[in-house]
Scaffold this active site. Structure first.
Site, PDB file in Angstrom:
ATOM      1  CD  GLU A 170      -2.893   1.315   0.351  1.00  0.00           C
ATOM      2  OE1 GLU A 170      -2.498   1.592  -0.791  1.00  0.00           O
ATOM      3  OE2 GLU A 170      -4.099   1.239   0.664  1.00  0.00           O
ATOM      4  CG  ASP A 171      -0.831   4.780  -1.697  1.00  0.00           C
ATOM      5  OD1 ASP A 171      -1.570   4.121  -0.925  1.00  0.00           O
ATOM      6  OD2 ASP A 171      -1.280   5.624  -2.495  1.00  0.00           O
TER       7      ASP A 171
ATOM      8  CG  ASP B   9      -5.900   8.930   6.161  1.00  0.00           C
ATOM      9  OD1 ASP B   9      -5.815   9.257   7.350  1.00  0.00           O
ATOM     10  OD2 ASP B   9      -6.412   9.683   5.317  1.00  0.00           O
TER      11      ASP B   9
ATOM     12  CG  PHE C  74      -3.632  15.792   0.916  1.00  0.00           C
ATOM     13  CD1 PHE C  74      -4.421  14.649   0.867  1.00  0.00           C
ATOM     14  CD2 PHE C  74      -3.229  16.368  -0.273  1.00  0.00           C
ATOM     15  CE1 PHE C  74      -4.801  14.094  -0.345  1.00  0.00           C
ATOM     16  CE2 PHE C  74      -3.607  15.821  -1.500  1.00  0.00           C
ATOM     17  CZ  PHE C  74      -4.390  14.685  -1.521  1.00  0.00           C
TER      18      PHE C  74
ATOM     19  NE  ARG D 218      -2.884   8.322  -9.660  1.00  0.00           N
ATOM     20  CZ  ARG D 218      -3.499   7.951  -8.542  1.00  0.00           C
ATOM     21  NH1 ARG D 218      -2.799   7.602  -7.486  1.00  0.00           N
ATOM     22  NH2 ARG D 218      -4.809   7.940  -8.465  1.00  0.00           N
TER      23      ARG D 218
HETATM   24  P1  5GP Z   1      -7.708   5.015   4.518  1.00  0.00           P
HETATM   25  O1  5GP Z   1      -8.777   4.043   4.084  1.00  0.00           O
HETATM   26  O2  5GP Z   1      -6.614   4.391   5.344  1.00  0.00           O
HETATM   27  O3  5GP Z   1      -8.332   6.215   5.200  1.00  0.00           O
HETATM   28  O4  5GP Z   1      -7.080   5.622   3.206  1.00  0.00           O
HETATM   29  C1  5GP Z   1      -6.207   4.921   2.402  1.00  0.00           C
HETATM   30  C2  5GP Z   1      -6.168   5.493   0.999  1.00  0.00           C
HETATM   31  O5  5GP Z   1      -6.487   6.893   0.992  1.00  0.00           O
HETATM   32  C3  5GP Z   1      -4.779   5.404   0.421  1.00  0.00           C
HETATM   33  O6  5GP Z   1      -4.617   4.214  -0.303  1.00  0.00           O
HETATM   34  C4  5GP Z   1      -4.710   6.614  -0.476  1.00  0.00           C
HETATM   35  O7  5GP Z   1      -5.222   6.289  -1.749  1.00  0.00           O
HETATM   36  C5  5GP Z   1      -5.634   7.609   0.152  1.00  0.00           C
HETATM   37  N1  5GP Z   1      -4.910   8.596   0.974  1.00  0.00           N
HETATM   38  C6  5GP Z   1      -4.852   8.671   2.325  1.00  0.00           C
HETATM   39  N2  5GP Z   1      -4.118   9.711   2.730  1.00  0.00           N
HETATM   40  C7  5GP Z   1      -3.674  10.319   1.607  1.00  0.00           C
HETATM   41  C8  5GP Z   1      -2.832  11.470   1.376  1.00  0.00           C
HETATM   42  O8  5GP Z   1      -2.320  12.154   2.277  1.00  0.00           O
HETATM   43  N3  5GP Z   1      -2.597  11.758   0.074  1.00  0.00           N
HETATM   44  C9  5GP Z   1      -3.126  11.054  -0.969  1.00  0.00           C
HETATM   45  N4  5GP Z   1      -2.828  11.461  -2.180  1.00  0.00           N
HETATM   46  N5  5GP Z   1      -3.914   9.978  -0.790  1.00  0.00           N
HETATM   47  C10 5GP Z   1      -4.180   9.608   0.494  1.00  0.00           C
END
Ligand code: 5GP
Length: 193
Positions: free
Chosen positions: A112-113, A116, A165, A178
């Site tokens: 995963e990137d 959050d 962010f 990206r």
């Molecule tokens: P979660 O479900 O953990 O809240 O969010 C995960 C997904 O939200 C990540 O795979 C990513 O695509 C997106 N995401 C969360 N934080 C960021 C951020 O700071 N920047 C970007 N570009 N995408 C984020």
């Protein structure tokens, strides 16, 4: 078509009208990716793991990580619904592309990137476990540790970051940004959300 990405110098950009500055440069990222690859190579020796990249954001991290893994490994992808053009998590997750590979009895490593709230990862882990793999672990480049809403086990973490962010190195803002090799953070005075 009007450009969404404006590069000012090697530290600052404007993306969709908002200003971002470098928080991790390419060299720092690559060094950490190499460390993760080396650890994974040791931990999975003889196990032929299958790396499951989470599209779209993880594609760049996955490509670099795989090149640093020195054992047999395979790759497949899953795609979930994303933030759309927003900067905060909607909390709603949907599966848009299913995994093609058969995961039964396999050692699965989800790539995963960024984690959050943890909601997307929890959703992905449920999908993985439903296919009876031998093991499931997670590697994430970034972990926003202050944003956690559901606890998920993160086995390998590149960097722990504050609840800001970020864009670049595969991560987007409304599908742009990206392609940036460095990671950028929204300038604090720009973020009134
Ligand atoms: P979660 O479900 O953990 O809240 O969010 C995960 C997904 O939200 C990540 O795979 C990513 O695509 C997106 N995401 C969360 N934080 C960021 C951020 O700071 N920047 C970007 N570009 N995408 C984020």
């Amino acid at each position: 078509m009007t450009a969404n990405l404006l590069l000012h110098d090697d530290r600052t950009i404007t993306l969709r009208g908002e200003r971002f500055s470098v928080c991790m440069d390419s060299e720092m990222i690559q060094n950490r990716v190499a460390e993760l690859g080396a650890r994974i190579s040791v931990d999975y020796e003889g196990k032929r793991p299958i790396l499951i990249g989470v599209l779209n954001g993880a594609f760049m991290f996955l490509a670099d990580l795989m090149k640093k893994i020195r054992i047999d490994c395979e790759v497949d992808f899953v795609k979930l619904s994303s933030y759309g053009a927003e900067k905060i998590s909607s909390g709603v997750v949907r599966e848009l592309k299913k995994i093609d590979a058969d995961l039964e009895g396999r050692h699965v490593l989800v790539v995963e990137d960024i984690v959050d709230t943890g909601l997307s990862m929890q959703y992905i882990l449920d999908i993985m476990h439903s296919q009876n793999p031998e093991s499931v672990k997670v590697v994430t480049l970034l972990h926003k540790y202050e944003a956690t809403e559901v606890h998920v086990q993160l086995d390998y973490v590149g960097f722990r970051i504050k609840n800001q962010f970020v864009v670049g190195y595969g991560l987007d803002y409304g599908q742009v940004g990206r392609n940036l090799p460095d990671l950028y953070v929204l300038d604090p005075h720009e973020d009134d959300s």
